[in-house]
Design an enzyme around this catalytic site. Structure first.
Site, short mmCIF file in Angstrom:
data_model
loop_
_atom_site.label_atom_id
_atom_site.label_comp_id
_atom_site.label_asym_id
_atom_site.label_seq_id
_atom_site.Cartn_x
_atom_site.Cartn_y
_atom_site.Cartn_z
N LYS A 157 0.84 -1.21 0.00
CA LYS A 157 0.00 0.00 0.00
C LYS A 157 0.87 1.26 0.00
O LYS A 157 0.66 2.17 -0.79
CB LYS A 157 -0.94 0.00 1.22
CG LYS A 157 -1.85 -1.22 1.29
CD LYS A 157 -2.80 -1.17 2.47
CE LYS A 157 -2.13 -1.19 3.82
NZ LYS A 157 -1.40 -2.46 4.13
N ARG A 214 -9.90 0.72 9.10
CA ARG A 214 -9.40 -0.63 9.38
C ARG A 214 -10.44 -1.47 10.08
O ARG A 214 -10.16 -2.61 10.42
CB ARG A 214 -8.17 -0.51 10.29
CG ARG A 214 -6.87 -0.59 9.54
CD ARG A 214 -5.77 -0.44 10.55
NE ARG A 214 -4.62 -1.21 10.24
CZ ARG A 214 -3.57 -0.73 9.61
NH1 ARG A 214 -3.56 0.49 9.14
NH2 ARG A 214 -2.51 -1.49 9.42
N ARG A 225 11.75 -5.75 4.71
CA ARG A 225 11.50 -4.32 4.41
C ARG A 225 12.50 -3.42 5.14
O ARG A 225 12.86 -3.66 6.29
CB ARG A 225 10.08 -3.94 4.86
CG ARG A 225 9.86 -2.43 4.77
CD ARG A 225 8.43 -2.04 4.86
NE ARG A 225 7.78 -2.45 6.08
CZ ARG A 225 6.47 -2.30 6.30
NH1 ARG A 225 5.71 -1.76 5.39
NH2 ARG A 225 5.95 -2.70 7.43
N ARG A 262 11.42 -1.49 10.70
CA ARG A 262 10.36 -1.05 11.63
C ARG A 262 10.27 -1.99 12.82
O ARG A 262 10.47 -3.19 12.69
CB ARG A 262 9.01 -1.01 10.90
CG ARG A 262 8.74 0.33 10.28
CD ARG A 262 7.53 0.38 9.40
NE ARG A 262 6.33 -0.28 9.87
CZ ARG A 262 5.17 -0.26 9.22
NH1 ARG A 262 5.08 0.40 8.08
NH2 ARG A 262 4.12 -0.89 9.68
N ARG A 304 -0.28 -9.18 13.30
CA ARG A 304 -0.89 -8.13 12.47
C ARG A 304 -1.78 -8.76 11.40
O ARG A 304 -2.84 -8.22 11.06
CB ARG A 304 0.20 -7.27 11.82
CG ARG A 304 0.86 -6.33 12.83
CD ARG A 304 2.19 -5.81 12.32
NE ARG A 304 2.08 -4.98 11.14
CZ ARG A 304 3.10 -4.69 10.34
NH1 ARG A 304 4.31 -5.20 10.59
NH2 ARG A 304 2.91 -3.92 9.30
P1 AP5 Z 1 4.82 -1.64 1.83
O1 AP5 Z 1 4.49 -0.79 0.66
O2 AP5 Z 1 5.61 -1.00 2.94
O3 AP5 Z 1 3.51 -2.37 2.39
P2 AP5 Z 1 2.24 -1.80 3.17
O4 AP5 Z 1 1.06 -2.47 2.60
O5 AP5 Z 1 2.26 -0.29 3.17
O6 AP5 Z 1 2.57 -2.40 4.59
P3 AP5 Z 1 2.45 -1.78 6.06
O7 AP5 Z 1 3.18 -2.76 6.96
O8 AP5 Z 1 2.94 -0.37 6.12
O9 AP5 Z 1 0.94 -1.84 6.30
P4 AP5 Z 1 0.23 -1.90 7.63
O10 AP5 Z 1 -1.15 -1.66 7.18
O11 AP5 Z 1 0.45 -3.10 8.46
O12 AP5 Z 1 0.98 -0.80 8.50
P5 AP5 Z 1 0.60 0.68 8.94
O13 AP5 Z 1 1.83 1.50 8.88
O14 AP5 Z 1 -0.63 1.16 8.21
O15 AP5 Z 1 5.62 -2.92 1.28
C1 AP5 Z 1 6.10 -3.92 2.17
C2 AP5 Z 1 7.44 -4.49 1.65
O16 AP5 Z 1 7.23 -5.20 0.44
C3 AP5 Z 1 8.49 -3.41 1.31
O17 AP5 Z 1 9.75 -3.90 1.65
C4 AP5 Z 1 8.38 -3.22 -0.21
O18 AP5 Z 1 9.61 -2.85 -0.79
C5 AP5 Z 1 7.97 -4.63 -0.65
N1 AP5 Z 1 7.06 -4.62 -1.79
C6 AP5 Z 1 6.03 -3.77 -2.03
N2 AP5 Z 1 5.38 -4.11 -3.15
C7 AP5 Z 1 5.98 -5.23 -3.62
C8 AP5 Z 1 5.74 -6.08 -4.75
N3 AP5 Z 1 4.74 -5.82 -5.60
N4 AP5 Z 1 6.56 -7.15 -4.92
C9 AP5 Z 1 7.58 -7.42 -4.04
N5 AP5 Z 1 7.85 -6.64 -2.96
C10 AP5 Z 1 7.05 -5.56 -2.75
O19 AP5 Z 1 0.13 0.46 10.45
C11 AP5 Z 1 1.06 0.15 11.47
C12 AP5 Z 1 0.34 0.11 12.81
O20 AP5 Z 1 -0.25 1.41 13.09
C13 AP5 Z 1 -0.85 -0.87 12.91
O21 AP5 Z 1 -0.42 -2.17 13.22
C14 AP5 Z 1 -1.68 -0.22 14.02
O22 AP5 Z 1 -1.12 -0.48 15.28
C15 AP5 Z 1 -1.51 1.27 13.75
N6 AP5 Z 1 -2.58 1.80 12.86
C16 AP5 Z 1 -2.42 2.30 11.60
N7 AP5 Z 1 -3.62 2.68 11.10
C17 AP5 Z 1 -4.55 2.40 12.04
C18 AP5 Z 1 -5.95 2.57 12.10
N8 AP5 Z 1 -6.66 3.07 11.08
N9 AP5 Z 1 -6.60 2.17 13.23
C19 AP5 Z 1 -5.90 1.67 14.27
N10 AP5 Z 1 -4.57 1.48 14.28
C20 AP5 Z 1 -3.88 1.85 13.18
#
Ligand code: AP5
Length: 225
Positions: free
Chosen positions: A16, A91, A130, A164, A175
């Site tokens: 994402k 979410r 990552r 991270r 997660r």
């Molecule tokens: P990346 O693009 O970083 O993936 P992502 O989908 O953004 O993953 P996140 O881990 O950031 O999502 P998340 O939803 O768990 O975390 P968030 O920060 O929102 O890609 C991942 C890896 O794969 C990278 O190394 C990239 O290079 C590689 N890659 C990408 N595309 C690829 C492809 N096509 N092929 C191969 N490799 C690829 O949330 C973190 C925490 O914040 C949550 O756990 C929660 O505690 C809190 N939080 C956030 N939002 C909320 C909410 N709305 N409500 C409550 N808590 C929340």
């Protein structure tokens, strides 16, 4: 021109953030990432950041009370008036309803929910490798799939790359559980409203990008009809 109000759905590690960073450049729309906002609060040591960190490190969702007001206020800000790309929100059902109410109040509507689909094993492989830029969390790498030119150095601004805190294998598995129980039901919710667009996230970053960009370009054309 009509606005595009988009959300990105998908499991952790689906790509994402990677795709949002590219779409922001393609369509000049603000990328609003709840994870990045929360991590910035943690880095600044604010009260909100200290509270959020406990949940984030455990891989749990931060309570709705902390996050909902923050995001519904953010989409009303000036730079998001012509559209936005929400990454990591909503979410759960309560957050989805809060977003819908906030947009109704602004006489706006959601254009689409873009779902990037990736199986669990691939998520674990991606997140374990990552690396993110310490200065700009939108600069995302993978040690095997998308390595930087120089180890642990950001290609775009020369800053240090870090892992991270929530990218440890046991936290990643938790997660994923949280995603399947709390967030996945939103797929049916948005499908029922005719807003869901499915994207195959198993392909490489460039292929996924080409598909997402074409989908968003089509949505823009449809909005302008
Ligand atoms: P990346 O693009 O970083 O993936 P992502 O989908 O953004 O993953 P996140 O881990 O950031 O999502 P998340 O939803 O768990 O975390 P968030 O920060 O929102 O890609 C991942 C890896 O794969 C990278 O190394 C990239 O290079 C590689 N890659 C990408 N595309 C690829 C492809 N096509 N092929 C191969 N490799 C690829 O949330 C973190 C925490 O914040 C949550 O756990 C929660 O505690 C809190 N939080 C956030 N939002 C909320 C909410 N709305 N409500 C409550 N808590 C929340």
């Amino acid at each position: 021109m009509s606005e595009l109000n988009l959300i990105l759905l998908g499991p952790p590690g689906a790509g994402k953030g990677t795709q949002a960073d590219r779409l922001r450049d393609d369509f000049a729309m603000p990328h609003i990432s709840t994870g990045d906002i929360l991590r910035a609060q943690v880095a600044e040591g604010t009260e909100l950041g200290q509270e959020a960190k406990r949940y984030m490190d455990a891989g749990d969702l931060v309570p709705d009370e902390v996050i909902v007001g923050m995001i519904t206020d953010r989409v009303a800000e000036g730079d998001a008036r012509d559209g936005f790309l929400l990454d990591g929100f909503p979410r759960n059902q309560k957050q989805a309803e809060a977003l819908s109410e906030a947009l109704n109040g602004l006489e706006r509507h959601l254009t689409a929910a873009l779902l990037i689909e990736v199986p669990d094993d691939e998520v674990v492989r991606r997140l374990a490798g990552r690396r993110v830029c310490v200065k700009n969390p939108g600069h995302i790498y993978h040690v095997d799939f998308d390595p930087p030119k120089h180890e642990d150095v950001c290609d775009q601004d020369g800053s240090r790359l870090i892992q991270r805190d929530d990218d440890r294998e046991e936290t990643i598995r938790h997660r994923l559980e949280v995603y399947h129980t709390q967030t996945e039901p939103l797929i049916d919710y948005y499908d029922g409203k005719g807003l869901l667009r499915r994207l195959d996230g198993r392909r490489g970053p460039d292929e996924v990008h080409a598909h997402v960009r074409a989908t968003v370009a089509t949505l823009r054309l449809e909005e302008n009809l």
